[in-house]
Design a protein around this motif. Structure first.
Motif, mmCIF file in Angstrom:
data_model
loop_
_atom_site.group_PDB
_atom_site.id
_atom_site.type_symbol
_atom_site.label_atom_id
_atom_site.label_comp_id
_atom_site.label_asym_id
_atom_site.label_seq_id
_atom_site.Cartn_x
_atom_site.Cartn_y
_atom_site.Cartn_z
ATOM 1 N N TYR A 1 4.628 -8.589 -89.827
ATOM 2 C CA TYR A 1 5.184 -9.725 -89.094
ATOM 3 C C TYR A 1 5.973 -9.267 -87.872
ATOM 4 C CZ TYR A 1 3.880 -12.249 -93.305
ATOM 5 O OH TYR A 1 3.170 -12.787 -94.348
ATOM 6 N N SER A 2 6.759 -8.245 -88.031
ATOM 7 C CA SER A 2 7.527 -7.751 -86.886
ATOM 8 C C SER A 2 6.601 -7.226 -85.801
ATOM 9 C CB SER A 2 8.496 -6.660 -87.344
ATOM 10 O OG SER A 2 7.786 -5.578 -87.942
ATOM 11 N N VAL B 1 3.419 -8.278 -85.221
ATOM 12 C CA VAL B 1 2.727 -9.410 -84.594
ATOM 13 C C VAL B 1 3.670 -10.165 -83.669
ATOM 14 C CG1 VAL B 1 1.617 -11.623 -85.047
ATOM 15 C CG2 VAL B 1 1.041 -9.641 -86.442
ATOM 16 N N PHE B 2 4.898 -10.411 -84.102
ATOM 17 C CA PHE B 2 5.845 -11.150 -83.266
ATOM 18 C C PHE B 2 6.145 -10.390 -81.977
ATOM 19 C CE2 PHE B 2 7.656 -13.245 -87.317
ATOM 20 C CZ PHE B 2 6.619 -14.158 -87.295
ATOM 21 N N ALA B 3 6.253 -9.080 -82.072
ATOM 22 C CA ALA B 3 6.515 -8.282 -80.872
ATOM 23 C C ALA B 3 5.333 -8.351 -79.904
ATOM 24 C CB ALA B 3 6.805 -6.835 -81.266
ATOM 25 N N GLN B 4 4.114 -8.367 -80.429
ATOM 26 C CA GLN B 4 2.938 -8.429 -79.562
ATOM 27 C C GLN B 4 2.771 -9.818 -78.945
ATOM 28 O OE1 GLN B 4 -0.618 -6.777 -81.341
ATOM 29 N NE2 GLN B 4 0.541 -5.179 -82.406
ATOM 30 N N ILE B 5 3.172 -10.856 -79.670
ATOM 31 C CA ILE B 5 3.140 -12.201 -79.084
ATOM 32 C C ILE B 5 4.154 -12.306 -77.953
ATOM 33 C CG2 ILE B 5 3.548 -14.646 -79.544
ATOM 34 C CD1 ILE B 5 2.463 -14.241 -82.326
ATOM 35 N N GLU B 6 5.298 -11.657 -78.112
ATOM 36 C CA GLU B 6 6.301 -11.646 -77.042
ATOM 37 C C GLU B 6 5.725 -11.046 -75.767
ATOM 38 O OE1 GLU B 6 9.293 -12.715 -76.686
ATOM 39 O OE2 GLU B 6 9.928 -13.345 -78.691
ATOM 40 N N TRP C 1 5.100 -16.614 -75.601
ATOM 41 C CA TRP C 1 4.993 -17.664 -76.613
ATOM 42 C C TRP C 1 4.458 -18.966 -76.023
ATOM 43 C CZ3 TRP C 1 5.397 -17.124 -81.759
ATOM 44 C CH2 TRP C 1 6.000 -15.966 -82.254
ATOM 45 N N ALA D 1 -0.635 -21.359 -84.730
ATOM 46 C CA ALA D 1 -0.555 -20.190 -85.603
ATOM 47 C C ALA D 1 -0.770 -20.679 -87.025
ATOM 48 C CB ALA D 1 0.791 -19.488 -85.464
ATOM 49 N N VAL E 1 0.523 -16.628 -89.662
ATOM 50 C CA VAL E 1 0.284 -15.932 -88.394
ATOM 51 C C VAL E 1 -1.008 -15.123 -88.409
ATOM 52 C CG1 VAL E 1 2.717 -15.784 -87.754
ATOM 53 C CG2 VAL E 1 1.702 -13.988 -89.158
ATOM 54 N N LEU F 1 -4.311 -16.825 -84.862
ATOM 55 C CA LEU F 1 -3.557 -17.219 -83.677
ATOM 56 C C LEU F 1 -4.501 -17.761 -82.614
ATOM 57 C CD1 LEU F 1 -1.287 -14.042 -83.452
ATOM 58 C CD2 LEU F 1 -0.669 -16.251 -84.449
#
Length: 350
Positions: free
Chosen positions: A47-48, A50-55, A59, A65, A71, A74
């Motif tokens: 999760y960390s 994926v969230f960093a790559q979405i940043e 967003w 999602a 997630v 996407l």
């Protein structure tokens, strides 16, 4: 006494075995009722990551999602060079990022994603954008067909569709399949229509197909190969004229074929509003029946009292002599009942 003890132990043993067998038989039913096992949980590092790559992508470009964990699937909004908006769906496998993701989009064919252990989601977006650049000529060709020729597809075409059904007139059609890799090349085609009407077109296609010039516009090539003037799409004005030709009461151009209508059976609209800004057409039969159904209308020996029509406030005068009152329960166009009173009461209320 020993015999009695032996006999007393035997039923206990059989009961225990029976209970064990019953428990064993019940376990599959319990598992079936519980349903499939839940999907394995992903580690927190997933999760960390994926969230960093979405940043990195932003967003604001995320459309949705979804997935078992929220997630794993996407959807991103991607805009090509011509301003067309595309939705790219990226599915992340359990082994992500070691395992490559899969993609889905409304395009004629998908690109092969190049992936390594150091790749990220933004790399997938960039590769998809490069793929969209390769398809610009194809979509420009399809836009030209939709704009210049008479396309009769019932559904709105998507960016993934590479075929078009064109009307040639006289109930003849041609189904074209454009090569997305080489959109300016000779397309595949199939002629549709009654036997005997397509012979000349098919003969011209076979004879002139070698004249196809990739430097010319698509519709010019098609007209030259068929040696035929291709019909243009209906203009906005003609579409409006067609709508105006429908009766403003029963919403049909022709009355139904019904013995009750007598000489008016199957007739087209025969009365037009005199207001130039309206020009709404009517069946005189529908108009007279409607006027008779309104309590405020006064009838003389030859003409009804002038009445304002709801949409344009034009005074209508309609002769009613020698016209039997229609039974609205039987006057139908297709499945639509001719309920004049309810239709026009709503119009007058507005």
């Amino acid at each position: 006494m020993e015999v009695l003890a032996t006999l007393s132990r035997a039923p206990a043993t059989s009961q225990a075995r029976a209970g064990e067998e019953a428990y064993t038989d019940a376990r599959p039913d319990a598992q079936a009722a519980a349903g499939p096992p839940p999907p394995p949980l992903r580690p927190a590092a997933f999760y960390s990551c994926v969230f960093a790559q979405i940043e990195e992508i932003g967003w604001e470009r995320v459309v949705s999602a979804t997935g078992d964990d929220g997630v794993s699937c996407l959807s991103f909004r991607v805009v090509d060079d011509k301003g067309r908006i595309h939705l790219l769906e990226i599915t992340l496998p359990m082994g992500y990022p070691a395992s490559p993701p899969s993609i889905t989009a409304q395009v004629p064919y998908l690109p092969k994603i190049q992936w390594s252990k150091s790749s990220r989601l933004k790399d997938v977006i960039c590769q998809f954008q490069e793929h969209l650049k390769m398809l610009q000529e194809f979509w420009s060709t399809m836009d030209e067909i939709d704009k210049v020729l008479r396309v009769v597809d019932a559904t709105k075409p998507t960016y993934a569709m590479s075929h078009r059904l064109l009307a040639l007139g006289d109930d003849c059609y041609i189904l074209l399949h454009v090569d997305a890799h080489k959109p300016s090349s000779l397309p595949e085609c199939r002629f549709l229509g009654a036997e005997g009407k397509l012979d000349r077109l098919i003969m011209n296609w076979r004879k002139n197909r070698k004249r196809w010039d990739t430097k010319k516009k698509f519709h010019e090539n098609l007209a030259g190969v068929l040696d035929f003037a291709l019909p243009a799409p209906p203009s906005v004005g003609s579409v409006r004229d067609d709508e105006q030709a429908d009766c403003g009461i029963c919403y049909a151009r022709h009355l139904p074929v019904d013995d009750e209508l007598g000489p008016h059976s199957g007739c087209a609209t025969d009365y037009t509003c005199e207001n130039p800004s309206c020009s709404r057409a009517f069946h005189s039969v529908c108009l007279r029946d409607w006027l008779r159904s309104i309590t405020t209308t006064r009838q003389s020996s030859a003409l009804t009292r002038p009445l304002f029509f709801a949409s344009c406030r034009q005074v209508l005068r309609c002769p009613v002599r020698e016209l039997p009152l229609l039974q609205r329960s039987r006057c139908r166009q297709g499945r639509r009942p001719l309920n004049l009173v309810s239709v026009y009461k709503k119009a007058l209320d507005r």
